[in-house]
Scaffold this motif. Sequence first.
Motif, PDB file in Angstrom:
ATOM      1  N   VAL A   1       2.475   6.296   6.032  1.00 12.62           N
ATOM      2  CA  VAL A   1       3.455   5.115   6.507  1.00 12.62           C
ATOM      3  C   VAL A   1       4.548   5.703   7.469  1.00 12.62           C
ATOM      4  CG1 VAL A   1       4.982   3.313   5.681  1.00 12.62           C
ATOM      5  CG2 VAL A   1       3.294   4.165   4.122  1.00 12.62           C
ATOM      6  N   CYS A   2       4.150   5.226   8.546  1.00 15.31           N
ATOM      7  CA  CYS A   2       5.274   5.648  10.066  1.00 15.31           C
ATOM      8  C   CYS A   2       6.408   5.110  10.144  1.00 15.31           C
ATOM      9  CB  CYS A   2       4.390   5.365  11.207  1.00 15.31           C
ATOM     10  SG  CYS A   2       2.426   5.895  11.183  1.00 15.31           S
ATOM     11  N   LYS A   3       6.717   4.103   9.307  1.00 19.59           N
ATOM     12  CA  LYS A   3       8.086   3.425   9.379  1.00 19.59           C
ATOM     13  C   LYS A   3       8.699   3.273   8.083  1.00 19.59           C
ATOM     14  CE  LYS A   3       8.018   2.730  13.668  1.00 19.59           C
ATOM     15  NZ  LYS A   3       9.182   3.422  14.561  1.00 19.59           N
ATOM     16  N   SER A   4       9.948   3.158   7.969  1.00 28.08           N
ATOM     17  CA  SER A   4      10.694   2.833   6.707  1.00 28.08           C
ATOM     18  C   SER A   4      10.978   1.393   6.482  1.00 28.08           C
ATOM     19  CB  SER A   4      12.087   3.498   6.908  1.00 28.08           C
ATOM     20  OG  SER A   4      11.970   4.831   7.194  1.00 28.08           O
ATOM     21  N   ASN A   5      10.911   1.115   5.353  1.00 31.00           N
ATOM     22  CA  ASN A   5      11.098  -0.204   5.010  1.00 31.00           C
ATOM     23  C   ASN A   5      12.435  -0.905   5.368  1.00 31.00           C
ATOM     24  OD1 ASN A   5      10.296  -2.718   3.382  1.00 31.00           O
ATOM     25  ND2 ASN A   5      11.936  -2.157   1.908  1.00 31.00           N
ATOM     26  N   GLY A   6      12.444  -2.094   6.192  1.00 32.91           N
ATOM     27  CA  GLY A   6      13.542  -2.475   6.940  1.00 32.91           C
ATOM     28  C   GLY A   6      13.784  -2.146   8.122  1.00 32.91           C
ATOM     29  N   GLU A   7      13.161  -1.272   8.671  1.00 30.87           N
ATOM     30  CA  GLU A   7      13.275  -0.818  10.072  1.00 30.87           C
ATOM     31  C   GLU A   7      12.504  -1.768  10.915  1.00 30.87           C
ATOM     32  OE1 GLU A   7      12.067   3.177  12.483  1.00 30.87           O
ATOM     33  OE2 GLU A   7      11.559   3.110  10.476  1.00 30.87           O
TER      34      GLU A   7
ATOM     35  N   VAL B   1       0.890  -1.417   0.201  1.00 32.55           N
ATOM     36  CA  VAL B   1      -0.116   0.027   0.035  1.00 32.55           C
ATOM     37  C   VAL B   1       0.856   1.243   0.115  1.00 32.55           C
ATOM     38  CG1 VAL B   1      -1.867  -1.135   1.269  1.00 32.55           C
ATOM     39  CG2 VAL B   1      -0.249   0.047   2.636  1.00 32.55           C
ATOM     40  N   LEU B   2       0.158   2.310  -0.663  1.00 34.19           N
ATOM     41  CA  LEU B   2       0.979   3.690  -0.609  1.00 34.19           C
ATOM     42  C   LEU B   2       0.012   4.723   0.205  1.00 34.19           C
ATOM     43  CD1 LEU B   2       2.243   3.624  -4.263  1.00 34.19           C
ATOM     44  CD2 LEU B   2       3.676   3.266  -1.844  1.00 34.19           C
ATOM     45  N   PRO B   3       0.751   5.736   0.595  1.00 34.36           N
ATOM     46  CA  PRO B   3      -0.302   6.888   1.147  1.00 34.36           C
ATOM     47  C   PRO B   3      -1.557   7.189   0.130  1.00 34.36           C
ATOM     48  CG  PRO B   3       1.870   7.211   1.717  1.00 34.36           C
ATOM     49  CD  PRO B   3       1.780   6.215   0.753  1.00 34.36           C
ATOM     50  N   GLY B   4      -2.935   7.053   0.328  1.00 29.87           N
ATOM     51  CA  GLY B   4      -3.799   7.422  -0.566  1.00 29.87           C
ATOM     52  C   GLY B   4      -4.372   6.277  -1.108  1.00 29.87           C
TER      53      GLY B   4
END
Length: 141
Positions: free
Chosen positions: A121-127, A86-89
Amino acid sequence: MTNQEIFDLVACFDRSTAQTMKLSTQEFTIELTRGGAAAPQAAAPAAAPAAAPVAPSVPVAAGPSIDAPLVGTFYTSPAPDQAPFVLPGDRVSKGQTVCLIEAMKMMSEVPAPCDCVIESVCKSNGELVAFGEPLFRYKPC
């Protein structure tokens, strides 16, 4: 579990905001906790005024959130070369997978709690994420 895997686990814990973590297998148990035992607790009253300003610096977004159901690594897509779930929106349906969390080499799908529109999205990929941390902010439909 190899020494390198233990070192990697401790490094991930150090980078996270989790306060405690416990890993138990049939062979051993590892428990990690932030802070120390008696010495830091005795020094806590003197350190409390300095620590208080740190909390307000974390931005608090309004609205409901999809929170991490477990401690692990947050992934926005099923594979590095694929598009994000998913993406914002984006409008998502209840139960639709919005991300993956990897814990102990097991991938867990995180579903949308209701029909909604993803706002951020509150977190980064891989975080590394801790239990209960917001992953996405959404607006119910």
